[in-house]
Design an enzyme around this catalytic site. Structure first.
Site, PDB file in Angstrom:
ATOM      1  NE  ARG A  18      -1.933  -2.320   3.170  1.00 45.88           N
ATOM      2  CZ  ARG A  18      -2.307  -2.813   4.342  1.00 45.88           C
ATOM      3  NH1 ARG A  18      -3.447  -2.433   4.887  1.00 45.88           N
ATOM      4  NH2 ARG A  18      -1.532  -3.667   4.993  1.00 45.88           N
ATOM      5  CD  GLN A  77       8.311 -14.182   6.428  1.00 44.54           C
ATOM      6  OE1 GLN A  77       8.408 -12.966   6.482  1.00 44.54           O
ATOM      7  NE2 GLN A  77       7.164 -14.809   6.639  1.00 44.54           N
ATOM      8  NE  ARG A 445      43.743  46.079  -8.464  1.00 46.86           N
ATOM      9  CZ  ARG A 445      44.171  47.247  -7.965  1.00 46.86           C
ATOM     10  NH1 ARG A 445      44.610  48.209  -8.743  1.00 46.86           N
ATOM     11  NH2 ARG A 445      44.179  47.430  -6.662  1.00 46.86           N
TER      12      ARG A 445
HETATM   13  C1  UD1 Z   1      -1.372  -6.944  11.239  1.00 47.83           C
HETATM   14  C2  UD1 Z   1      -2.243  -7.906  12.055  1.00 47.83           C
HETATM   15  C3  UD1 Z   1      -3.533  -7.186  12.428  1.00 47.83           C
HETATM   16  C4  UD1 Z   1      -3.210  -5.898  13.170  1.00 47.83           C
HETATM   17  C5  UD1 Z   1      -2.268  -5.022  12.368  1.00 47.83           C
HETATM   18  C6  UD1 Z   1      -1.787  -3.868  13.219  1.00 47.83           C
HETATM   19  C7  UD1 Z   1      -1.806 -10.211  11.387  1.00 47.83           C
HETATM   20  C8  UD1 Z   1      -2.274 -11.350  10.581  1.00 47.83           C
HETATM   21  N1  UD1 Z   1      -2.544  -9.083  11.308  1.00 47.83           N
HETATM   22  O1  UD1 Z   1      -2.086  -6.681  10.017  1.00 47.83           O
HETATM   23  O2  UD1 Z   1      -4.333  -8.008  13.251  1.00 47.83           O
HETATM   24  O3  UD1 Z   1      -4.409  -5.209  13.459  1.00 47.83           O
HETATM   25  O4  UD1 Z   1      -1.094  -5.762  11.979  1.00 47.83           O
HETATM   26  O5  UD1 Z   1      -1.016  -2.951  12.510  1.00 47.83           O
HETATM   27  O6  UD1 Z   1      -0.826 -10.340  12.072  1.00 47.83           O
HETATM   28  N2  UD1 Z   1       5.459  -9.243   7.867  1.00 47.83           N
HETATM   29  C9  UD1 Z   1       6.513 -10.137   7.756  1.00 47.83           C
HETATM   30  N3  UD1 Z   1       6.333 -11.289   7.049  1.00 47.83           N
HETATM   31  C10 UD1 Z   1       5.147 -11.617   6.476  1.00 47.83           C
HETATM   32  C11 UD1 Z   1       4.079 -10.697   6.607  1.00 47.83           C
HETATM   33  C12 UD1 Z   1       4.266  -9.528   7.324  1.00 47.83           C
HETATM   34  O7  UD1 Z   1       7.598  -9.896   8.256  1.00 47.83           O
HETATM   35  O8  UD1 Z   1       5.081 -12.683   5.865  1.00 47.83           O
HETATM   36  C13 UD1 Z   1       5.674  -7.983   8.621  1.00 47.83           C
HETATM   37  C14 UD1 Z   1       5.483  -6.756   7.763  1.00 47.83           C
HETATM   38  O9  UD1 Z   1       6.712  -6.322   7.216  1.00 47.83           O
HETATM   39  C15 UD1 Z   1       4.933  -5.746   8.761  1.00 47.83           C
HETATM   40  C16 UD1 Z   1       4.277  -6.584   9.819  1.00 47.83           C
HETATM   41  O10 UD1 Z   1       4.717  -7.908   9.638  1.00 47.83           O
HETATM   42  O11 UD1 Z   1       5.965  -4.981   9.361  1.00 47.83           O
HETATM   43  C17 UD1 Z   1       2.758  -6.528   9.738  1.00 47.83           C
HETATM   44  O12 UD1 Z   1       2.360  -6.926   8.442  1.00 47.83           O
HETATM   45  P1  UD1 Z   1       1.193  -6.181   7.698  1.00 47.83           P
HETATM   46  O13 UD1 Z   1       1.023  -6.813   6.379  1.00 47.83           O
HETATM   47  O14 UD1 Z   1       1.390  -4.720   7.750  1.00 47.83           O
HETATM   48  O15 UD1 Z   1      -0.027  -6.626   8.633  1.00 47.83           O
HETATM   49  P2  UD1 Z   1      -1.438  -5.936   8.735  1.00 47.83           P
HETATM   50  O16 UD1 Z   1      -2.265  -6.320   7.571  1.00 47.83           O
HETATM   51  O17 UD1 Z   1      -1.307  -4.491   9.013  1.00 47.83           O
HETATM   52 CA    CA Z   2       0.423  -3.049   9.134  1.00 49.00          CA
END
Ligand code: UD1
Ligand code: CA
Length: 459
Positions: A18, A77, A445
């Site tokens: 996003r 990861q 100069r």
């Molecule tokens: C997540 C939470 C949600 C919470 C919100 C708060 C989950 C499933 N959801 O959603 O409940 O309300 O945060 O801000 O946990 N990341 C990884 N590896 C991955 C996926 C994500 O390292 O495979 C990291 C991202 O870089 C990020 C963080 O985890 O820093 C959160 O991921 P993001 O996709 O932003 O989660 P949200 O959809 O915001």
């Molecule tokens: Ca987030």
């Protein structure tokens, strides 16, 4: 505030779709630091560096470099299969540490160390398998919702994409920050399944897994939703930046720095400023700049990565970059100092003067319209208006050395390499191409010719 049984795992492997950016989200900056650095620094307030880990994936090398520069380790990861999967990637390194594990999402930069400590305390007192920080917000769109049972206890966290209409109406949201009893986490984490519309391993599902296993989960509800702002797009990035900068400016003011129109200034987290210094409106002070006591930084000036002593005055609209100003120096208005420029004690640089890799000696002055590059200038020397060091021959840069007590007349052109000895005097408008000896007068100069009565003959 160090808690010795605590490990912190920061999740920073996601792309941050996003943001609409070619750069990983956690590398974007707020408060003058990459987001991931901000969360690492917060973690380091409660855990020692050997117990702070960052999960990296998207643009792993750059994120790893930020982690290592902060003295903490990265865990890779390979594929971003969700927040639960990110935690699983840490099992090998973390499971033997025991104790408690705080999982901290790398985009929640506003959370303060005291809040993490409160979370750890809530987990300890309640003997829960997990404690999670929650808050109530006006618009919970996008966040995981906290589902509570009839007795008010937390039963589950439901993600937006998987929520029923009734769950979507819940305004209590998951911050994404958990404190786990580490042995319980590692015992049950393999029960996570990607059985949701996103096909991800959701860390949030640990809550219902624990409840099913008869373990306890506690929610620590904070009254300040601002602290939990998760940055997902650039609007939220700007909001977080504003809040971080407000905190910095407030801390400086409480420590004795006067900041005029504080809402207009930009000061990075790493900046240090001494007592009774006054910062004018719209100043920007960034990087690891250190400013002494009783200075004045004028309106709209920009100071980057510089060291400024006590009683220094920077007049408005000046730019000082990677430079050193000793005590009682004056700069500007409209001056530019860059690339290791150095003003010795009491030196003055005035309007439209540029210094690059140049040292101006104690009490020396260059007050108007000059370019001084690759130069070393002694004490008590006066550089006249319009003086230019010609340091570049089209191929290479050459140095200029000017001694003590020299007077360089206005509009002088000093062709480098050049040496002007102590006490020399350069006539105004000279082009100086040969070294000038001790106390000599140099004139480079042509002599003025007056032609008497010329006007009458010409017309
Ligand atoms: C997540 C939470 C949600 C919470 C919100 C708060 C989950 C499933 N959801 O959603 O409940 O309300 O945060 O801000 O946990 N990341 C990884 N590896 C991955 C996926 C994500 O390292 O495979 C990291 C991202 O870089 C990020 C963080 O985890 O820093 C959160 O991921 P993001 O996709 O932003 O989660 P949200 O959809 O915001
Ligand atoms: Ca987030």
């Amino acid at each position: 505030m160090m808690l010795n049984d605590l490990t912190v795992l920061i999740l920073a492997a996601g792309q941050g779709t996003r943001m609409n950016s070619r750069m990983a989200k956690v590398l974007h900056r707020a408060g003058g630091k990459p987001l991931v650095r901000q969360t690492i620094d917060t973690a380091l307030e409660i855990a020692p560096p050997e117990r702070v880990f960052v999960v990296v994936g998207h643009q792993a090398e750059q994120v790893r470099a930020v982690a290592e520069a902060a003295g903490v380790r990265a865990i890779h990861q390979q594929e971003q299969l969700g927040t639960g999967h990110a935690v699983m990637c840490g099992e090998e390194q973390l499971s033997q540490l025991g104790g408690r594990l705080i999982v901290f999402v790398g985009d929640c930069v506003l959370v303060q160390a005291s809040t993490l400590a409160d979370l750890a305390e809530a987990q300890r007192i309640s003997k829960s398998a997990a404690a999670v920080i929650t808050t109530e917000v006006e618009d919970p769109t996008g966040y995981g919702r906290i589902v509570r049972g009839p007795d008010g206890g937390v039963l589950a966290i439901v993600e937006q994409k998987a929520a029923t209409p009734a769950e979507l109406a819940v305004r209590e949201i998951n911050s994404g920050i958990f404190c786990f009893d580490a042995p319980a986490l590692w015992k049950y984490i393999r029960e996570l399944r990607p059985d949701n519309p996103a096909h991800e391993y959701y860390l949030t599902d640990m809550v219902s897994i624990f409840i099913l296993a008869g373990l306890r989960v506690t929610a620590l509800k904070t009254p300040d939703p601002n602290e939990l702002l998760g940055i997902n797009n650039r609007v939220e990035l700007a909001q977080a930046d504003r809040i971080l900068r407000e905190r910095k400016v407030r801390r400086l003011m409480l420590d004795g720095v006067t900041i005029e129109r504080p809402e207009t200034v930009t000061i990075d987290a790493g900046v240090k400023i001494g007592m009774d210094t006054v910062i004018g409106p719209f100043a920007q002070i960034t990087g690891d700049t250190v400013i002494g006591e009783n200075c004045r930084i004028g309106a709209s000036s920009i100071i980057e990565h510089s060291v400024i002593g006590d009683d220094v005055e920077v007049f408005p609209f000046s730019m000082v970059s990677a430079s050193i100003l000793d005590a009682h120096a004056h700069v500007g208005p409209f001056a530019r100092l860059r690339m290791n420029a150095h003003l010795a004690e009491g030196a003055h640089v005035g309007n439209f003067v540029e210094l690059k890799k140049t040292r101006l000696g104690a009490n020396s002055k260059s007050m108007h319209l000059a370019y001084l590059g690759d130069s070393t200038i002694g004490a008590r020397t006066n550089i006249g208006a319009g003086t230019i060091t010609c340091n570049y021959d089209g191929h290479k840069k050459h140095p200029t050395t000017i001694g003590e007590g020299v007077f360089v007349g206005s509009n002088s052109t000093l062709v480098a390499p050049m040496t002007i000895a102590d006490g020399a005097y350069i006539g105004a408008g000279s082009v100086i191409t040969h070294p000038v000896p001790l106390k000599a007068l140099a004139l480079g100069r042509s002599r003025q010719v007056n032609k008497e009565g010329w006007k009458k003959r010409a017309t």
